[in-house]
Design a protein around this motif. Structure first.
Motif, PDB file in Angstrom:
ATOM      1  N   LEU A  97       0.945  -1.249   0.111  1.00 23.68           N
ATOM      2  CA  LEU A  97      -0.049   0.005  -0.022  1.00 23.68           C
ATOM      3  C   LEU A  97       0.993   1.076  -0.123  1.00 23.68           C
ATOM      4  N   GLY A  98       0.657   2.293   0.754  1.00 20.96           N
ATOM      5  CA  GLY A  98       1.561   3.236   0.908  1.00 20.96           C
ATOM      6  C   GLY A  98       1.128   4.415  -0.022  1.00 20.96           C
ATOM      7  N   SER A 100       2.486   4.750  -3.078  1.00 21.93           N
ATOM      8  CA  SER A 100       2.708   4.354  -4.508  1.00 21.93           C
ATOM      9  C   SER A 100       1.387   3.402  -4.926  1.00 21.93           C
ATOM     10  N   ALA A 101       1.206   3.589  -6.150  1.00 22.61           N
ATOM     11  CA  ALA A 101       0.002   2.611  -6.465  1.00 22.61           C
ATOM     12  C   ALA A 101       0.564   1.327  -7.005  1.00 22.61           C
ATOM     13  N   GLU A 102      -0.087   0.274  -6.320  1.00 26.40           N
ATOM     14  CA  GLU A 102       0.439  -0.963  -6.591  1.00 26.40           C
ATOM     15  C   GLU A 102      -0.600  -1.627  -7.354  1.00 26.40           C
ATOM     16  N   THR A 103      -0.192  -2.540  -8.416  1.00 29.42           N
ATOM     17  CA  THR A 103      -0.922  -3.438  -9.297  1.00 29.42           C
ATOM     18  C   THR A 103      -1.773  -4.625  -8.132  1.00 29.42           C
ATOM     19  N   LEU A 104      -2.958  -4.619  -8.415  1.00 33.12           N
ATOM     20  CA  LEU A 104      -3.754  -6.029  -7.725  1.00 33.12           C
ATOM     21  C   LEU A 104      -3.532  -7.013  -8.542  1.00 33.12           C
ATOM     22  N   PHE A 106      -5.287 -10.751  -8.865  1.00 31.74           N
ATOM     23  CA  PHE A 106      -6.407 -11.358  -8.356  1.00 31.74           C
ATOM     24  C   PHE A 106      -6.311 -12.929  -8.565  1.00 31.74           C
TER      25      PHE A 106
END
Lengths: 115, 116
Positions: A97-98, A100-104, A106
């Motif tokens: 998280l944090g 920066s935008a991290e890819t999920l 699934f």
């Protein structure tokens, strides 16, 4: 390579019965883990997230609970199912998280039908 | 509150023709980045595009999108739709409320159907 495995693939359960869904992530240590729910025809709604073993944050109250008993395992459960629990449950992981935008990423999901 | 607005419902396009799926958002939080996720029938969602730079075009698998923070938009486009593009598309901004955690919020999704 990282792999994410969800179980079961599908469940048909009676109202009032208990439920336990699980997912396991291999090939990545200390991932952030998430549970998402998708009602039929609906959008993806985040239910829970966890950034470390033993710590789970609830995002939406749907009479469900989640636990992270191991670094690579995330469990979704309830003692009494409701009709409204029907839908598609997805486990996901990300690097963090944090700010920066991290890819999920699934899992393949569990389709739950409550009768 | 925060909201993500996508082209509603079903978009049908003929193979070979261009397609555009709209996405706009409203938030009081800081927008860190934007994603487009695609979900094929009976499969899990997967990331299609990601952008965190204002006014920069991002491309992948023939699709492209440009994040415009001034108009709060991140529309998805493709110049020539293919039958295999038929799927459910989700717009998803990542918002930071000012703390250390960022939250990914999915729009309601747009179903794209490409016909021959």
């Amino acid at each position: 390579a990282q792999t994410i495995h969800q179980w079961p693939v599908a469940e048909i359960k009676a109202v009032g019965s208990p439920l336990s869904l699980g997912c396991t992530i291999k090939g990545k240590s200390s991932p952030n883990l998430y549970w998402y729910w998708q009602a039929t025809g609906g959008t993806l709604q985040q239910l829970f997230y966890s950034i470390t073993v033993g710590q789970v944050e609830s995002v939406v109250q749907l009479n469900l609970s989640a636990s992270r008993p191991k670094d690579d395992q995330f469990i979704l459960s309830t003692e009494k199912l409701l009709l409204s629990h029907s839908g598609f449950y997805l486990c996901a992981w990300s690097l963090g998280l944090g700010a920066s935008a991290e890819t999920l990423y699934f899992g393949s999901g569990t389709r739950l039908t409550v009768l | 509150g925060d909201s993500v607005t996508q082209t509603e419902g079903l978009v049908t396009v003929t193979e070979g023709l261009p397609v555009k799926l709209n996405c706009t958002y409203q938030t009081t939080y800081l927008t860190i980045a934007f994603f487009w996720y695609v979900q094929y029938l009976n499969e899990a969602p997967q990331v299609l595009l990601k952008s965190s730079t204002d006014n920069k075009r991002t491309e992948h698998q023939g699709f492209h999108a440009t994040l415009h923070k001034s108009s709060s938009s991140f529309h998805l486009q493709k110049s020539s739709a293919q039958l295999s593009d038929s799927a459910l598309y989700y717009c998803a901004p990542v918002l930071n409320s000012g703390g250390s955690n960022a939250k990914l919020t999915f729009g309601k999704g747009t179903k794209l159907s490409v016909k021959s």
